[in-house]
Scaffold this motif. Structure first.
Motif, PDB file in Angstrom:
ATOM      1  N   PHE A 285     -42.280 -13.837  59.314  1.00 20.94           N
ATOM      2  CA  PHE A 285     -42.428 -14.206  57.924  1.00 20.94           C
ATOM      3  C   PHE A 285     -41.560 -13.268  57.093  1.00 20.94           C
ATOM      4  N   ALA A 286     -40.279 -13.519  57.180  1.00 20.02           N
ATOM      5  CA  ALA A 286     -39.326 -12.684  56.452  1.00 20.02           C
ATOM      6  C   ALA A 286     -38.581 -13.554  55.464  1.00 20.02           C
ATOM      7  N   VAL A 287     -38.662 -13.217  54.185  1.00 18.78           N
ATOM      8  CA  VAL A 287     -37.954 -13.951  53.147  1.00 18.78           C
ATOM      9  C   VAL A 287     -37.254 -12.926  52.263  1.00 18.78           C
ATOM     10  N   VAL A 288     -35.961 -13.143  52.057  1.00 13.43           N
ATOM     11  CA  VAL A 288     -35.191 -12.321  51.136  1.00 13.43           C
ATOM     12  C   VAL A 288     -34.512 -13.287  50.184  1.00 13.43           C
ATOM     13  N   ALA A 289     -35.050 -13.408  48.988  1.00 13.53           N
ATOM     14  CA  ALA A 289     -34.546 -14.378  48.020  1.00 13.53           C
ATOM     15  C   ALA A 289     -33.096 -14.093  47.667  1.00 13.53           C
ATOM     16  N   GLY A 290     -32.306 -15.150  47.666  1.00  4.12           N
ATOM     17  CA  GLY A 290     -30.913 -15.033  47.264  1.00  4.12           C
ATOM     18  C   GLY A 290     -30.006 -14.381  48.279  1.00  4.12           C
ATOM     19  N   ARG A 291     -30.466 -14.218  49.500  1.00  2.52           N
ATOM     20  CA  ARG A 291     -29.644 -13.551  50.522  1.00  2.52           C
ATOM     21  C   ARG A 291     -29.500 -14.425  51.762  1.00  2.52           C
ATOM     22  N   ASP A 292     -29.080 -15.660  51.551  1.00  2.00           N
ATOM     23  CA  ASP A 292     -28.863 -16.572  52.676  1.00  2.00           C
ATOM     24  C   ASP A 292     -27.831 -16.023  53.648  1.00  2.00           C
ATOM     25  N   ASP A 293     -26.968 -15.123  53.166  1.00  2.00           N
ATOM     26  CA  ASP A 293     -25.949 -14.535  54.028  1.00  2.00           C
ATOM     27  C   ASP A 293     -26.558 -13.674  55.139  1.00  2.00           C
ATOM     28  N   LEU A 294     -27.827 -13.316  55.018  1.00  2.00           N
ATOM     29  CA  LEU A 294     -28.481 -12.486  56.039  1.00  2.00           C
ATOM     30  C   LEU A 294     -29.067 -13.305  57.196  1.00  2.00           C
ATOM     31  N   ARG A 295     -29.036 -14.617  57.088  1.00  2.00           N
ATOM     32  CA  ARG A 295     -29.661 -15.455  58.120  1.00  2.00           C
ATOM     33  C   ARG A 295     -29.073 -15.197  59.498  1.00  2.00           C
ATOM     34  N   ASP A 296     -27.756 -15.190  59.609  1.00  2.00           N
ATOM     35  CA  ASP A 296     -27.132 -14.974  60.916  1.00  2.00           C
ATOM     36  C   ASP A 296     -27.453 -13.585  61.457  1.00  2.00           C
ATOM     37  N   GLU A 297     -27.447 -12.591  60.587  1.00  2.18           N
ATOM     38  CA  GLU A 297     -27.794 -11.231  61.016  1.00  2.18           C
ATOM     39  C   GLU A 297     -29.237 -11.161  61.489  1.00  2.18           C
ATOM     40  N   TYR A 298     -30.126 -11.878  60.815  1.00  2.00           N
ATOM     41  CA  TYR A 298     -31.532 -11.907  61.198  1.00  2.00           C
ATOM     42  C   TYR A 298     -31.695 -12.524  62.586  1.00  2.00           C
ATOM     43  N   VAL A 299     -31.021 -13.640  62.819  1.00  2.00           N
ATOM     44  CA  VAL A 299     -31.083 -14.282  64.139  1.00  2.00           C
ATOM     45  C   VAL A 299     -30.540 -13.331  65.200  1.00  2.00           C
ATOM     46  N   GLU A 300     -29.430 -12.674  64.934  1.00  2.00           N
ATOM     47  CA  GLU A 300     -28.859 -11.728  65.909  1.00  2.00           C
ATOM     48  C   GLU A 300     -29.832 -10.588  66.199  1.00  2.00           C
ATOM     49  N   ALA A 301     -30.524 -10.100  65.182  1.00  4.48           N
ATOM     50  CA  ALA A 301     -31.509  -9.032  65.385  1.00  4.48           C
ATOM     51  C   ALA A 301     -32.665  -9.523  66.261  1.00  4.48           C
ATOM     52  N   LEU A 302     -33.136 -10.752  66.021  1.00  2.00           N
ATOM     53  CA  LEU A 302     -34.199 -11.303  66.867  1.00  2.00           C
ATOM     54  C   LEU A 302     -33.731 -11.458  68.314  1.00  2.00           C
ATOM     55  N   LEU A 303     -32.517 -11.929  68.497  1.00  2.01           N
ATOM     56  CA  LEU A 303     -31.983 -12.091  69.857  1.00  2.01           C
ATOM     57  C   LEU A 303     -31.896 -10.739  70.569  1.00  2.01           C
ATOM     58  N   ALA A 304     -31.509  -9.699  69.831  1.00  2.36           N
ATOM     59  CA  ALA A 304     -31.453  -8.359  70.420  1.00  2.36           C
ATOM     60  C   ALA A 304     -32.846  -7.883  70.825  1.00  2.36           C
ATOM     61  N   GLU A 305     -33.833  -8.110  69.973  1.00  2.00           N
ATOM     62  CA  GLU A 305     -35.215  -7.736  70.293  1.00  2.00           C
ATOM     63  C   GLU A 305     -35.710  -8.466  71.540  1.00  2.00           C
ATOM     64  N   ILE A 306     -35.418  -9.753  71.625  1.00  2.00           N
ATOM     65  CA  ILE A 306     -35.844 -10.552  72.778  1.00  2.00           C
ATOM     66  C   ILE A 306     -35.216  -9.997  74.050  1.00  2.00           C
ATOM     67  N   SER A 307     -33.944  -9.636  73.980  1.00  2.00           N
ATOM     68  CA  SER A 307     -33.256  -9.152  75.178  1.00  2.00           C
ATOM     69  C   SER A 307     -33.810  -7.821  75.669  1.00  2.00           C
ATOM     70  N   MET A 308     -34.487  -7.075  74.809  1.00  2.00           N
ATOM     71  CA  MET A 308     -35.037  -5.773  75.192  1.00  2.00           C
ATOM     72  C   MET A 308     -36.493  -5.849  75.632  1.00  2.00           C
ATOM     73  N   ALA A 309     -37.125  -6.978  75.423  1.00  2.00           N
ATOM     74  CA  ALA A 309     -38.542  -7.107  75.755  1.00  2.00           C
ATOM     75  C   ALA A 309     -38.743  -7.187  77.260  1.00  2.00           C
ATOM     76  N   GLU A 310     -39.859  -6.632  77.708  1.00  2.00           N
ATOM     77  CA  GLU A 310     -40.221  -6.699  79.117  1.00  2.00           C
ATOM     78  C   GLU A 310     -40.544  -8.152  79.477  1.00  2.00           C
ATOM     79  N   PRO A 311     -39.872  -8.721  80.472  1.00  2.00           N
ATOM     80  CA  PRO A 311     -40.128 -10.126  80.810  1.00  2.00           C
ATOM     81  C   PRO A 311     -41.545 -10.350  81.340  1.00  2.00           C
ATOM     82  N   PHE A 312     -42.114 -11.435  80.959  1.00  2.00           N
ATOM     83  CA  PHE A 312     -43.380 -11.936  81.476  1.00  2.00           C
ATOM     84  C   PHE A 312     -43.316 -13.440  81.303  1.00  2.00           C
ATOM     85  N   GLY A 313     -44.249 -14.135  81.835  1.00  2.00           N
ATOM     86  CA  GLY A 313     -44.221 -15.579  81.587  1.00  2.00           C
ATOM     87  C   GLY A 313     -44.412 -16.348  82.868  1.00  2.00           C
ATOM     88  N   PRO A 314     -44.128 -17.587  82.848  1.00  2.00           N
ATOM     89  CA  PRO A 314     -43.411 -18.338  81.821  1.00  2.00           C
ATOM     90  C   PRO A 314     -44.288 -18.628  80.609  1.00  2.00           C
TER      91      PRO A 314
END
Length: 174
Positions: free
Chosen positions: A1-30
């Motif tokens: 739940f992250a909203v930064v009004a007027g900063r649509d330019d941060l969307r790609d950076e936000y996705v990249e940050a999430l992808l980095a977090e996912i890549s560092m997480a200890e795998p479990f699943g499926p």
């Protein structure tokens, strides 16, 4: 739940940050389910959301038939987004309709109309979403018992799979 009004330019950076977090997480699943909540994940483009689902599936595995869910506001929703998300594997939508009474929507500060909520449900179905939920809020000062009854009836007339109802909670300063 992250909203930064007027900063649509941060969307790609936000996705990249999430992808980095996912890549560092200890795998479990499926994983049996993935839920994008908080009301505003639909502010991200379908491609970015799809990349996140793909990264989660790659890192943790994904059960066949897993529920991949997104919360959205009706004013953010459209046929192109619906198709893009369905193509990315999303199969459940939860829409924050809140009311089907225009006066109550205005009192709640909502930006959509009742027709936009109906249209959002229809476009989700047309895109292939198998489960659609509507959220309604009761207890607005502008709401009467009759308007609440009409909102519930309107939500059910959309032929949804699930209806969630929440009491309005007004916090000090809001």
């Amino acid at each position: 739940f992250a909203v930064v009004a007027g900063r649509d330019d941060l969307r790609d950076e936000y996705v990249e940050a999430l992808l980095a977090e996912i890549s560092m997480a200890e795998p479990f699943g499926p994983l049996r389910a993935i839920a994008f909540g908080g009301g505003t994940p639909s502010q991200l483009p379908a491609g970015g959301l799809g990349r996140i689902v793909e990264a989660l599936a790659h890192r943790f595995g994904l059960d066949e038939g897993a529920e991949i869910s997104l919360e959205a506001n009706p004013e953010d929703w459209g046929a192109d987004l619906a198709r893009g998300l369905a193509d990315a594997g999303f199969n459940r939508l939860s829409l924050g309709a809140q009311s089907f009474d225009p006066i109550v929507l205005g009192d709640l500060g909502r930006l959509h109309t009742p027709d936009q909520a109906r249209s959002a449900v229809a476009s989700a179905r047309d895109a292939g979403f198998t489960t659609v939920n509507l959220d309604l809020i009761f207890g607005s000062p502008a709401e009467s018992e009759g308007s609440w009854d009409r909102s519930v009836a309107a939500a059910l007339a959309c032929e949804i799979d699930h209806l969630s109802t929440y009491a309005l909670t007004v916090e000090r300063g809001t």
